[in-house]
Design a protein around this motif. Structure first.
Motif, PDB file in Angstrom:
ATOM      1  N   GLU A  25      50.279  52.214  42.435  1.00 22.96           N
ATOM      2  CA  GLU A  25      50.350  50.836  42.931  1.00 22.96           C
ATOM      3  C   GLU A  25      51.754  50.505  43.417  1.00 22.96           C
ATOM      4  O   GLU A  25      51.924  49.747  44.382  1.00 22.96           O
ATOM      5  N   LEU A  28      52.020  51.871  46.804  1.00 20.61           N
ATOM      6  CA  LEU A  28      51.238  51.017  47.694  1.00 20.61           C
ATOM      7  C   LEU A  28      51.971  49.714  47.985  1.00 20.61           C
ATOM      8  O   LEU A  28      51.956  49.220  49.124  1.00 20.61           O
ATOM      9  N   SER A  29      52.632  49.164  46.977  1.00 19.64           N
ATOM     10  CA  SER A  29      53.354  47.905  47.139  1.00 19.64           C
ATOM     11  C   SER A  29      54.540  48.044  48.081  1.00 19.64           C
ATOM     12  O   SER A  29      54.996  47.047  48.668  1.00 19.64           O
ATOM     13  N   HIS A  51      45.293  44.488  48.806  1.00 17.22           N
ATOM     14  CA  HIS A  51      46.148  45.191  47.840  1.00 17.22           C
ATOM     15  C   HIS A  51      45.347  45.576  46.605  1.00 17.22           C
ATOM     16  O   HIS A  51      45.394  46.732  46.145  1.00 17.22           O
ATOM     17  N   TRP A  52      44.606  44.640  46.047  1.00 13.79           N
ATOM     18  CA  TRP A  52      43.829  44.918  44.843  1.00 13.79           C
ATOM     19  C   TRP A  52      42.745  45.957  45.100  1.00 13.79           C
ATOM     20  O   TRP A  52      42.518  46.847  44.278  1.00 13.79           O
ATOM     21  N   THR A  55      44.304  49.396  45.499  1.00 10.74           N
ATOM     22  CA  THR A  55      44.791  49.843  44.193  1.00 10.74           C
ATOM     23  C   THR A  55      43.635  50.336  43.335  1.00 10.74           C
ATOM     24  O   THR A  55      43.743  51.364  42.660  1.00 10.74           O
ATOM     25  N   TRP A  59      43.385  53.974  41.717  1.00 13.04           N
ATOM     26  CA  TRP A  59      43.269  54.130  40.267  1.00 13.04           C
ATOM     27  C   TRP A  59      41.941  54.764  39.883  1.00 13.04           C
ATOM     28  O   TRP A  59      41.885  55.618  38.993  1.00 13.04           O
ATOM     29  N   TYR A 129      40.275  44.413  39.532  1.00  5.87           N
ATOM     30  CA  TYR A 129      41.531  45.168  39.483  1.00  5.87           C
ATOM     31  C   TYR A 129      41.929  45.448  38.030  1.00  5.87           C
ATOM     32  O   TYR A 129      42.321  46.568  37.682  1.00  5.87           O
ATOM     33  N   GLU A 133      42.590  49.021  35.911  1.00  2.92           N
ATOM     34  CA  GLU A 133      43.823  49.252  35.162  1.00  2.92           C
ATOM     35  C   GLU A 133      43.505  49.575  33.705  1.00  2.92           C
ATOM     36  O   GLU A 133      44.136  50.446  33.090  1.00  2.92           O
TER      37      GLU A 133
END
Length: 215
Positions: A25, A28-29, A51-52, A55, A59, A129, A133
């Protein structure tokens, strides 16, 4: 490969791979603002959702890869960790979870889902998301627990939670400051306790950890 030929370094590697998955992440950020042409602080809802979503894909792919790798290369199939927890284990796991949620509520100055709520779309994407995680959190705990038990030859201690605290927990200090880092460190140990109390049952542990993580 027979299990007797697998050493602590193998489980350490798996745990570190799982921990490294969180770093996807971070990468990616750094890339998305370049693609979007705006800084992260200027993201709109659609930017956050992208983004989420990306990610979660990263993941999820990492989690599937590690589950497959641990089964085929290290003969450690975490999906077969399905021992049924006893009533005492469930009770203690619920107590630990309530403590964790209470601590989160104090840290967030209110019930976390309420404090975070900013519309139904964001709520859904953000909590999906969190589910992904939580999967990486559980994998890090599972591999860390196996590492600890291989080194010390003693079960019942939350080696996985300690391993998570020393990796995922401590990195929060560098990324989000001391207070957040201490909170993440403490929560890591509690997640590890839940894993142990539920007999390392991967499905029940995931369910409980995910609930606590969201709340």
């Amino acid at each position: 490969m027979a299990d007797k030929k697998i050493g602590a370094s193998d489980y350490l590697a798996l745990g570190l791979y799982a921990f490294a998955g969180f770093g996807l992440e971070v990468v990616l950020s750094m890339l998305l603002p370049l693609l979007f042409g705006i800084g992260g602080s200027d993201y709109t809802l659609i930017h956050h959702c992208i983004h989420w979503t990306l990610t979660c894909i990263l993941w999820g792919s990492m989690a599937m890869f590690l589950i497959r790798l641990s089964r085929k290369k290290y003969s450690f199939d975490i999906m077969k960790l399905n021992e049924t927890p006893d009533s005492k284990g469930w009770l203690l796991a619920v107590v630990v979870s309530i403590i964790a949620i209470a601590v989160t509520t104090i840290v967030w100055d209110g019930f976390k889902p309420v404090q975070e709520y900013n519309g139904i779309v964001e709520f859904i994407f953000q909590n999906v998301y969190y589910m992904f995680e939580a999967a990486l959190i559980l994998l890090t705990i599972a591999f860390g627990q196996k590492l600890g038990e291989t080194l010390i030859k003693r079960g019942g201690l939350p080696f996985g939670g300690i391993f998570l605290a020393l990796t995922w927990g401590l990195v929060h200090i560098f990324l989000q400051g001391g207070q957040t880092g201490v909170y993440a460190f403490f929560m890591s140990v509690l997640y590890g306790l839940v894993y142990i109390l539920l007999k390392k049952n991967i499905r029940y542990s995931y369910m409980m950890i995910a609930i606590v993580f969201v709340l």
